[in-house]
Design an enzyme around this catalytic site. Structure first.
Site, mmCIF file in Angstrom:
data_model
loop_
_atom_site.group_PDB
_atom_site.id
_atom_site.type_symbol
_atom_site.label_atom_id
_atom_site.label_comp_id
_atom_site.label_asym_id
_atom_site.label_seq_id
_atom_site.Cartn_x
_atom_site.Cartn_y
_atom_site.Cartn_z
ATOM 1 N N ARG A 101 0.837 -1.195 0.000
ATOM 2 C CA ARG A 101 0.000 0.000 0.000
ATOM 3 C C ARG A 101 0.876 1.251 0.000
ATOM 4 O O ARG A 101 1.970 1.252 0.597
ATOM 5 C CB ARG A 101 -0.836 -0.042 1.286
ATOM 6 C CG ARG A 101 -1.806 1.098 1.496
ATOM 7 C CD ARG A 101 -2.960 1.021 0.594
ATOM 8 N NE ARG A 101 -4.108 1.802 1.033
ATOM 9 C CZ ARG A 101 -5.096 2.123 0.219
ATOM 10 N NH1 ARG A 101 -5.072 1.769 -1.057
ATOM 11 N NH2 ARG A 101 -6.125 2.789 0.669
ATOM 12 N N THR A 374 -10.178 0.701 -8.860
ATOM 13 C CA THR A 374 -9.106 -0.200 -8.499
ATOM 14 C C THR A 374 -9.087 -1.293 -9.567
ATOM 15 O O THR A 374 -9.942 -1.306 -10.429
ATOM 16 C CB THR A 374 -9.492 -0.711 -7.098
ATOM 17 O OG1 THR A 374 -9.475 0.409 -6.236
ATOM 18 C CG2 THR A 374 -8.661 -1.793 -6.548
ATOM 19 N N ASP A 416 -7.813 8.377 0.785
ATOM 20 C CA ASP A 416 -8.347 7.253 1.577
ATOM 21 C C ASP A 416 -8.109 7.439 3.080
ATOM 22 O O ASP A 416 -8.603 6.660 3.893
ATOM 23 C CB ASP A 416 -7.743 5.920 1.108
ATOM 24 C CG ASP A 416 -8.553 5.312 -0.038
ATOM 25 O OD1 ASP A 416 -9.649 5.830 -0.342
ATOM 26 O OD2 ASP A 416 -8.091 4.328 -0.638
ATOM 27 N N GLY A 466 -13.652 -1.313 -6.919
ATOM 28 C CA GLY A 466 -14.945 -0.795 -6.470
ATOM 29 C C GLY A 466 -14.969 -0.092 -5.127
ATOM 30 O O GLY A 466 -16.049 0.021 -4.536
HETATM 31 N N1 GLY Z 1 -8.514 3.201 -3.006
HETATM 32 C C1 GLY Z 1 -9.452 2.173 -2.835
HETATM 33 C C2 GLY Z 1 -9.092 1.261 -1.732
HETATM 34 O O1 GLY Z 1 -7.940 1.199 -1.355
HETATM 35 O O2 GLY Z 1 -9.922 0.583 -1.211
#
Ligand code: GLY
Length: 565
Positions: A101, A374, A416, A466
């Site tokens: 991430r 995504t 996010d 999604g």
């Molecule tokens: N950016 C979408 C997710 O990480 O869930």
């Protein structure tokens, strides 16, 4: 205590009686192969992954090749300017997960998206250089390959370079997407970019700058991206565009091996992504809350099934908002919030006669909305290894900031995080602090790359794009196969619905449910709306059939394609 023991005995009996292999309706099957398969958002990427498997590479070799190919063929979400999560299951049964991430840069701060009055500045966390998190994709791809790969890296990177030089043909869906986002490309980028041109279905886009970047990465390895010429160009580019990145940000980036979330549902063992993704935890919570109900008996997308699932989703998403964040920064009471008794108690207030208003569900205090764009791919190799990977630049084309010199879009993953946490809710609980912004912290995700075992054997490999609907789409697809006996293809194509606690509304996929049916749900007291943004997930799955063959489920909502042999 005694009451609980009786409850668990009844629950165990119910679950034992509840293992279905129903299959009465006509099935549409996806691609069926005997040995190996890759399913991804673009045929070119699935083909490249499958070719690697055919050459004798394993699922991890194919992962690297497919992910790089998606960065070329699917700039909408495929990337080297973003990050992702990978869940694996080796043929020995060993499981694990990799977190690559993005992270907040060192210059990030809790209130960086607020104005002097403490209000969120519109678009600051979504558009342009300030929205960019430190990318993890290249580090993740190489880390995976280093641990599990078998083919030389050159062989794995080269097909993506060749694809970028050969060019990628624009599909109808891609034409529409590029057109839709062109005004934002022009707003965000100082100079014109390749995607400003008028691209029509059937045209070929050549990605020579990306080919050169990948060529350097092939020669120099991940240090090219995190310390080399590419790193320097990237840092300069972000700073010239108003961001605040340093070489140290890139140099410090490291992917992290995590323990996946593992739980049982009937005869299934579900293996999914752990924090900093909320995917696995929410999936575990929802599935454990619905397990005591006989949704097989209620029927697929029946009112009662939808009620049970919606009420479980509501409760899980409320917990998500309160408890979840980067585990390297916050203590998450994982055992507590995935405990069966806790989750059964969460459903105590549920009745079929009326909804539980979200205002009556404790924990959390803010609505969250997540971007949808995504991408997921699933791979099973001929040795029986499986990988499930979801990767993202968050929004469609990420922050819309495109580095023409390097040939890729930068993510807007900073959105996010909770830009404004800390407002107490009606229960006095302070929500979303767990996901506030801090330097080097990873933002909470909903990505849910998942692998399912049945009776100890590999059964499904699945995931989707999604945003917050990822979790509920993965859930419904597993249930479609397990409870309702669908083929993998039917399971990924079936109409879906979604509830995420706030806003307190059941979202039905547009045009997939009749108005009469939606009125009936409203009559039960639920608020109902249509979901068309642009579609509720794009599921990608592989099912291991009883004879050991593989069935691909490539969602018809996108350009997704299964390729294998
Ligand atoms: N950016 C979408 C997710 O990480 O869930």
């Amino acid at each position: 205590m005694k009451k609980h023991l009786i409850f668990f005995f009844l629950l165990a009996t119910l679950i034992a009686c509840k293992d279905h292999t129903p299959s009465t309706h006509t099935k549409t099957h996806g691609l069926i192969t005997q040995q190996a398969m890759v399913v991804s958002a673009r045929e070119e990427a699935s083909q490249i992954g499958s070719d690697i498997l055919k050459k004798g590479g394993n699922a991890f070799d194919a992962l690297a090749a497919t992910e790089l190919a998606l960065a070329v063929a699917f700039p909408y979400a495929g990337n080297i300017g973003g990050g992702g999560f990978m869940v694996y299951r080796l043929n020995s049964g060993e499981i694990g997960a990799l977190d690559y991430r993005e992270k907040a840069p060192l210059a990030a701060s809790k209130n960086m998206y607020l104005d002097e009055n403490g209000n969120v500045v519109p678009n600051k966390s979504t558009l342009g250089a300030l929205a960019v998190g430190v990318p993890g994709s290249i580090a993740g791809i190489f880390e995976t390959h280093q641990r599990f790969g078998t083919l030389p890296l050159e062989d794995i990177v080269q097909p993506a370079i060749d694809l970028a030089k050969r060019g990628v043909v624009v599909t109808e869906k891609q034409e529409q997407r590029i057109k839709k986002y062109q005004p934002l490309f022009r707003e965000v980028n100082k100079d014109s970019i390749i995607f400003d041109e008028i691209w029509k279905t059937g045209d070929t886009i050549y990605y020579s700058a990306l080919a050169s970047t990948l060529e350097r990465i092939k020669i120099n390895g991940p240090s090219e991206f995190y310390e080399g010429e590419t790193a320097k160009k990237l840092v300069d580019f972000i700073n010239e565009n108003g961001g605040s990145f340093t070489m140290e940000d890139l140099k410090k980036y490291k992917p992290v091996w995590r323990k996946p979330i593992v739980f049982k549902y009937d005869s299934l063992k579900i293996i999914s992504m752990s924090p900093p993704s909320s995917g696995g935890v929410c999936l575990a919570q929802i599935m454990k809350m619905i397990e005591p109900y006989d949704i097989h008996e209620y029927g697929h997308n029946s009112k009662k099934t939808i009620q049970v699932i919606v009420e479980a989703e509501r409760r899980a998403f409320a917990d998500r908002s309160y408890y979840l964040g980067d585990p390297d920064f916050v203590d998450i009471p994982l055992d507590k919030i995935t405990d069966s008794l806790y989750l059964q108690n969460r459903m105590d207030t549920f009745t079929f006669t009326k909804p539980t208003p979200s205002t009556d569900i404790s924990h959390g205090s803010i609505e969250f909305s997540e971007s949808n764009e995504t991408t997921h791919f699933s791979i099973i190799d001929s040795f029986g290894n499986a990988v499930s990977v979801t990767t993202t630049i968050n929004g469609a084309y990420g922050s819309k900031l495109y580095c023409s010199e390097l040939g890729f879009f930068l993510n807007n993953e900073m959105d996010d995080f909770s830009s404004k946490p800390g407002e107490p809710n009606m229960f006095g609980l302070v929500g979303a602090e767990a996901n506030n912004i801090a330097p080097e912290k990873r933002m909470l995700s909903s990505m849910t790359p998942t692998i399912v075992e049945k009776n100890g054997m590999l059964y499904m490999v699945l995931g989707t794009r999604g945003g917050s609907t990822i979790i509920t789409s993965v859930l419904q697809t597993i249930l479609n196969v397990h409870e309702f006996g669908m083929s993998m293809q039917d399971a990924v194509d079936a109409p879906r619905f979604h509830h995420q606690w706030l806003p307190d509304v059941v979202q039905f996929e547009e045009k997939k449910f009749s108005n009469t049916f939606k009125r009936e749900i409203e009559d039960l007291g639920y608020q109902v709306t249509d979901y068309d943004n642009p579609s509720l997930g794009n599921m990608v799955g592989i099912l291991v059939l009883k004879n050991g063959h593989l069935e691909g489920g490539a969602d018809k909502r996108g350009d997704d394609t299964a390729v294998g042999f």
